[in-house]
Design an enzyme around this catalytic site. Structure first.
Site, short mmCIF file in Angstrom:
data_model
loop_
_atom_site.label_atom_id
_atom_site.label_comp_id
_atom_site.label_asym_id
_atom_site.label_seq_id
_atom_site.Cartn_x
_atom_site.Cartn_y
_atom_site.Cartn_z
N GLY C 62 12.62 -6.36 -12.81
CA GLY C 62 11.18 -6.45 -12.60
C GLY C 62 10.51 -5.11 -12.88
N GLY C 67 8.95 -1.86 -9.39
CA GLY C 67 10.02 -1.76 -10.38
C GLY C 67 9.76 -0.69 -11.42
N HIS C 288 -4.94 -15.36 1.73
CA HIS C 288 -6.07 -14.47 1.48
C HIS C 288 -7.38 -15.21 1.67
CE1 HIS C 288 -8.70 -11.64 -0.47
NE2 HIS C 288 -7.72 -10.78 -0.56
N SER C 306 -11.62 -10.14 -4.89
CA SER C 306 -11.15 -9.02 -4.09
C SER C 306 -11.74 -8.99 -2.68
CB SER C 306 -11.50 -7.71 -4.78
OG SER C 306 -11.26 -6.64 -3.88
N ARG C 352 -7.04 -10.00 7.07
CA ARG C 352 -7.03 -11.21 6.25
C ARG C 352 -6.65 -12.46 7.02
NH1 ARG C 352 -4.30 -8.63 0.80
NH2 ARG C 352 -6.19 -7.54 0.18
N ARG C 457 -0.23 -8.34 6.18
CA ARG C 457 -0.45 -7.11 5.43
C ARG C 457 -1.94 -6.80 5.37
NH1 ARG C 457 -1.95 -6.02 0.47
NH2 ARG C 457 -1.68 -8.11 -0.38
N LEU C 463 -0.22 -2.21 -2.87
CA LEU C 463 -0.07 -1.22 -3.94
C LEU C 463 0.58 0.03 -3.37
CD1 LEU C 463 -3.49 -1.59 -5.79
CD2 LEU C 463 -1.39 -2.85 -6.09
#
Lengths: 223, 252, 659
Positions: C62, C67, C288, C306, C352, C457, C463
């Protein structure tokens, strides 16, 4: 990143380098058009061709002009050579063509017809050179340049061909002018782009029109 | 909605390809182009036929996987969009739609509408980066960058690598792709040390891959889903001229 | 039209079973002062000398954020790296679609941020189901990530002074999120991709395109390589390595409709699980809150808007259930800003899981809007009035355009309609502090591991975690293992490789031989619907039991009735999909078992039986403060549950309140 040490001329062999040559010669040739047109407009003076002949005499004898003439010739050769190379390269880059390609949706007609306009202008150039340059300078014609011009322009076929060629020249310039500045890396924002496109349109309109007026003037005079 | 699809079918890279015609019906105007192809494929599978291979992944216009040449245009009839973000409401009901792969010598067909675009990665390999190792960076705010410069760099950095510029270009040139990366890095202070080498090496690779030359027609920017402006190409030209035709102040 | 595949509700449901395994007592987390743990740990790791690094082969599967950043950094260190991606380029991984931003405890805003606060917000956001040591380390290296990415030329948003801009994000009262318009993931991924391409050019890394991993080869308890399928030719290859790193992302696609890319899959981690790696918290799935609602059956995926939109957008529904008026015709007094009402201190910026559940709750109560009644409004009119179109365009221009393209409605004129969708999986392969699974030499990084996010999360943390793992954690910890592998001669000519290849081949042949009457997508859609209905935003015991039974039936029928055209020796996208769905079907069962066994509510995991009177999740720290690490024990055998106790020495688990 490891350095590549290019030889002095290696850039000439890259597609971008060739494009730069195309643009530089293009700009040079456009500047020649301006000078050429300025001279030609002397034909319109009603002095029986005196001014024009003097100008022609100067152009064919002045040593500086003779050097520039060689450069001009080289400019044409390079411009044409790169053009031919690009045709070859374009073929190689897309061996299988699209069955349906709507290029008109994303390009303007001037850029799409560059090759056609180039061919017409090239044919015109050859005929034009044969008629005036070869006749006057190489074959030592007994007529003055003015007489040669008048004779040619009073011929409706020649004038029609001349005017038509100017239309194609206009097409060629309409893309070529903008393209040259883009290639020299001068169009770095939208404002400059707008200005150059506008100037290009004006140039492509005014210069060929200026050339075309002359044969039309002589032709209409015969009526 | 119903459509007649004329789709390029090609078994593999070696086999010759041809067009085949399919009818699809009952398509919602809110379906995306790829979802319309999904419907066709579901049917082909049930009929025991080979479904149409096409590239796709994120289906939200950012991964750059999808790329179809639809009705004579890269990513279809709308400007600045990816195929996955093209909706059937933009087509006329009952019309015939021609679907071809992106065509260029450096993009050989793998199957049907799937092409190999690794040539673009090889251009990046030649210099589309700043040579910095993890762990060696100064504090992020040690290098202030004027906002307009950062914004312009961003405009160039948004390239998604889909290859539509190549597909749309009459010369199959990869200039917009290459220029976007060159321009992005040339604008930033971090990109200065390798500025000259980068443009030289990337242009060299672009040519070696067999892409055509750029003739400034601007087709690429019209089709580019990331809206990379043509000023990127002017920037590359400038970088190239500077790198080759002016003396390198850093050379001894 | 042929009949469609449906799985009826079972008449009877069996109880779900699992076996209690040994607890996990050694997760290699250091002890002592929280602030010094990572530093001390790094100093204690074994090293590999530069000349020896050249002899060590690492396989990275990946090339997303984790990765690509790991492969690039390992290449920089001098290891021989082989990267396998199923995409046609390493730049296409789904990290590219992350929009909002990346958190870092830089405190450039001078708003009181610190490593401690980022740590605390993350662990609290995860509802106290993550390890203190890991999360603290994550917060610690977050700072370096921004430095490195800026040095790479990532064009983060800046202020007029030329310094980096930040914005706020859900679950935090600070502005610590760095961003690059709505394309932060893309810019960060392209940075990592470019760094990897540099290593390719330098000869330290090789990237194999269009290669999908179909098995992990384990010899004597150590990862020794992988079996990959060349997707273009269909050939299977054996690849040996001194260590294998899985960076294959999450498994949200098990739900069929998700914000994940269409090819995202669980095969690599699932195969690792079936070779003995533990699977941590499989039922922890993030839903989400701000996605574009589904519009039809044909729909292939859901598109995320977003979370950053919640900075300036206000969420509301009409105060009257079933109000069919155009949103612009509903006066202010008849709009119910339920998030602002329920959670006054965080308002629209609650985490979220809370925002998603609230949306479900108001829709269940009948307040939902849009044609399906499964949507709420996200309204920008206030923000446009307050800040002006220009500022809003700068912040969200591309998101607005994207919304308009998909729905045909302009957010400038009408409020967006949004609804929750599956987005991220906190669960994944269990790893120790070194990011190594319980199989020696097998690492899992990024979303593929069970990670640092606990049961939920926070936005802009994915990220951060992917890049932390890849740039700054794995490159240190992997050396500790590789130092023991210096003299291992690699060979693919072993019985373990032969066995793995044989099994993979058999799986492919079996799929191709079924030639049933239903397509792979039909099975996948059914699986997705079952998981969404019973293992989605809210779960309960009887629903989970039913879902388990349905998935079992679905799986049986899949292996009897699926239709995969073509052969295995060619480019065959349906076969690729079938292999992935086959694994999702098995994983779905494990997700159900995990959701069933955890008799508490925490983070994303809301068991309807365990709620406060106000409908907030009720955690049970006495019985469930552990990571559930599942072990595969054979076909038709119940899995074994290994509990890794979570101890909180520095933070006190509290009831998570965003009121």
């Amino acid at each position: 990143m490891e350095a590549v040490s290019p030889s002095a001329t290696s850039w000439l062999h890259t597609s971008v380098g060739r494009k730069v040559v195309m643009a530089a010669t293009g700009i040079f040739l456009m500047s020649f058009l301006v000078v050429h047109l300025a001279g030609n407009l002397l034909l319109l003076r009603s002095d029986g061709g005196a001014a024009f002949n003097a100008y022609a005499e100067f152009m064919s004898t002045n040593p500086l002009i003779r050097v520039l003439e060689i450069l001009l010739f080289l400019g044409f050769v390079l411009h044409i050579y790169q053009g031919l190379y690009f045709i070859f390269r374009e073929r190689a880059a897309r061996p299988i063509r699209y069955s349906l390609n709507r290029a008109e949706a994303n390009t303007n007609i001037f850029s799409r017809t560059m090759r056609l306009s180039a061919i017409v202008v090239l044919v015109f150039l050859i005929v034009h050179l044969r008629h005036f340059f070869v006749e006057h300078r190489l074959l030592g014609s007994p007529y003055t340049m003015y007489e040669l011009c008048v004779a040619a322009f009073e011929n409706p076929y020649y004038s029609a061909f001349y005017v038509l060629s100017m239309v194609f020249l206009a097409f060629h310039l309409a893309h070529g002018f903008y393209s040259s500045f883009q290639t020299l890396g001068l169009i770095l924002n939208r404002r400059i782009e707008r200005a150059v496109r506008w100037a290009g349109a004006a140039f492509a309109f005014v210069i060929p029109l200026g050339f075309a007026i002359i044969p039309l003037y002589f032709l209409l005079r015969t009526l | 909605m119903r459509f007649t699809l004329r789709i390029w079918r090609q078994k593999n890279a070696q086999a010759p390809g041809h067009f085949e015609t399919y009818e699809v019906d009952g398509i919602s105007p809110d379906a995306s182009f790829l979802e319309m192809l999904d419907v066709l494929n579901e049917r082909l599978i049930k009929e025991g036929k080979d479904p149409v291979a096409f590239d796709h992944d994120c289906r939200e216009g950012i991964c750059g996987s999808c790329g179809l040449f639809i009705n004579g245009r890269a990513h279809g009839p709308l400007p600045n969009i990816t195929t996955c973000r093209l909706y059937m409401r933009h087509f006329e009901d009952g019309s015939t739609i021609t679907v071809e792969p992106f065509r260029a010598k450096p993009f050989p067909v793998i199957k049907d509408l799937v092409v190999d675009r690794s040539a673009l990665d090889r251009i990046i390999q030649k210099g589309g980066y700043i040579s910095v190792n993890a762990g060696s960076a100064p504090d992020a705010n040690a290098i202030p960058i004027p906002k307009p410069v950062a914004d312009r760099a961003f405009d160039y950095a948004t390239c998604i690598g889909c290859g539509a510029c190549v597909a749309a270009c009459k010369n199959a040139s990869a200039m917009l792709f290459t220029a976007a990366k060159v321009a992005h890095l040339a604008l930033l202070p971090q990109g200065q040390p390798e500025r000259r080498q980068r443009v030289r090496r990337m242009v060299q690779q672009m040519d070696a891959e067999g892409f055509g030359h750029c003739s400034n027609t601007g087709a690429c920017a019209v089709e580019c889903p990331a809206k990379i402006p043509l000023t990127a190409i002017a920037q590359l030209q400038r970088e190239f001229i500077r790198a080759h035709l002016t003396p390198d102040p850093y050379l001894r | 039209m042929a009949e469609t595949l449906t799985i009826p509700a079972p008449v009877r449901t069996a109880d779900l079973s699992w076996r209690e395994g040994e607890p996990i007592l050694n997760n290699r987390c250091p002890s002592g002062d929280l602030e010094k743990r990572w530093t001390r740990h790094k100093d204690s790791l074994r090293l590999v000398a530069p000349h020896n690094k050249r002899k060590l082969e690492i396989v990275v599967v990946g090339a997303g954020l984790a990765g690509a950043s790991a492969a690039a950094t390992l290449g920089e260190l001098g290891y021989r790296v082989k990267v396998f991606v199923y995409h046609n380029s390493p730049r296409r991984a789904h990290s590219i679609a992350a929009q909002g931003g990346i958190n870092a405890a830089k405190n450039y805003r001078n708003d009181g941020d610190s490593i401690w606060r980022l740590f605390y917000d993350t662990i609290k956001g995860g509802d106290f189901r993550a390890r203190e040591s890991n999360v603290y380390r994550l917060a610690e290296v977050s700072v370096q990530i921004i430095d490195h990415c800026v040095a790479q030329g990532v064009p983060f948003a800046r202020e007029y002074g030329g310094y980096l801009d930040t914005r706020s994000f859900g679950g935090a009262q600070l502005m610590r999120t760095f961003y690059a318009r709505g394309q932060t993931g893309q810019q960060l991924l392209l940075g990592a991709y470019a760094a990897l391409q540099r290593q390719v050019e330098l000869g330290n890394a090789q990237v194999f395109y269009n290669h999908e991993v179909l098995d992990i080869v384990v010899e004597d308890g150590r990862a020794r390589g992988i079996i990959v399928r060349n997707l273009i030719t269909g050939e299977l290859h054996r690849v040996a390595a001194h260590a294998v790193v899985l960076a294959t992302g999450g498994y949200g696609n098990a739900y069929y409709l998700s914000t994940n890319a269409k090819m995202s899959n669980a095969t690599a981690i699932w195969r690792a699980y079936k070779r003995g790696a533990y699977f941590g918290n499989p039922s922890f799935v993030q839903i989400h809150p701000t996605c574009i609602p589904q519009s039809g059956e044909y729909q292939s995926k859901l598109t995320l808007m977003s979370e950053s939109l919640r900075n300036d957008g206000r969420v509301w529904v009409p105060r009257t259930p079933g109000d069919k008026r155009h949103p612009n015709d509903i006066p202010e007094s008849e709009r119910w800003y339920y998030l602002e009402e329920w959670y006054p201190s965080y308002g629209n910026l609650v985490p979220r899981d809370i925002a998603s559940r609230a949306a479900k709750k108001v829709c269940d109560m009948g307040y939902g809007v849009g044609p399906t009644g499964r949507a709420v409004y996200l309204d920008f009119s206030d923000a446009i009035r307050r800040l002006g179109r220009e500022v809003i365009y700068q912040r969200y221009g591309n998101l607005f355009e994207m919304y308009e393209e998909i729905t045909g409605e302009s957010p400038w004129e009408t409020p967006m309609r949004i609804y929750p969708a599956v987005h991220y999986t906190m669960g994944g392969l269990w790893v120790d502090y070194n990011l190594m699974t319980n199989i020696e030499g097998l690492y899992a990084i990024g979303e593929a591991n069970f990670s640092d996010h606990g049961a939920n999360r926070l936005g802009a943390s994915a990220l951060m975690q992917g890049l932390a793992d890849g740039y700054f954690i794995l490159p240190y910890t992997i050396g500790d293992y590789l130092a023991t592998q210096l003299f291992v001669k690699l060979s693919t000519d072993t019985s373990a490789f032969a066995q793995a290849e044989k099994e993979t081949r058999a799986r492919i042949t079996k799929l191709l031989d079924i030639q049933g009457k239903y397509t792979v997508d039909e099975f996948h859609r059914n699986l997705g619907k079952i998981l969404w209905d019973y293992c989605g935003l809210a779960r309960n015991a009887s629903g989970l039991r039913q879902a388990y039974e349905q998935i079992r039936v679905l799986r049986e029928r899949f292996w009897k009735e699926v239709k995969v055209p073509g052969t295995g020796a060619e480019f065959n996208q349906v076969l690729e999909k079938a292999l992935r769905v086959a694994d999702f079907l098995e994983l779905g069962e494990l997700m159900i078992i995990d959701a069933y066994h955890r008799e508490e509510s925490c983070g994303c995991h809301l068991r309807e039986e365990y709620q406060t009177e106000e409908g907030e999740p009720l955690r049970n720290d006495k019985d469930y403060a552990y990571v559930a690490a599942w072990e595969w024990r054979g076909e038709n055998e119940p899995p074994a549950l290994h509990k890794e106790p979570l101890t909180f020495e520095f933070v006190k688990p509290t009831i998570r309140s965003y009121k």
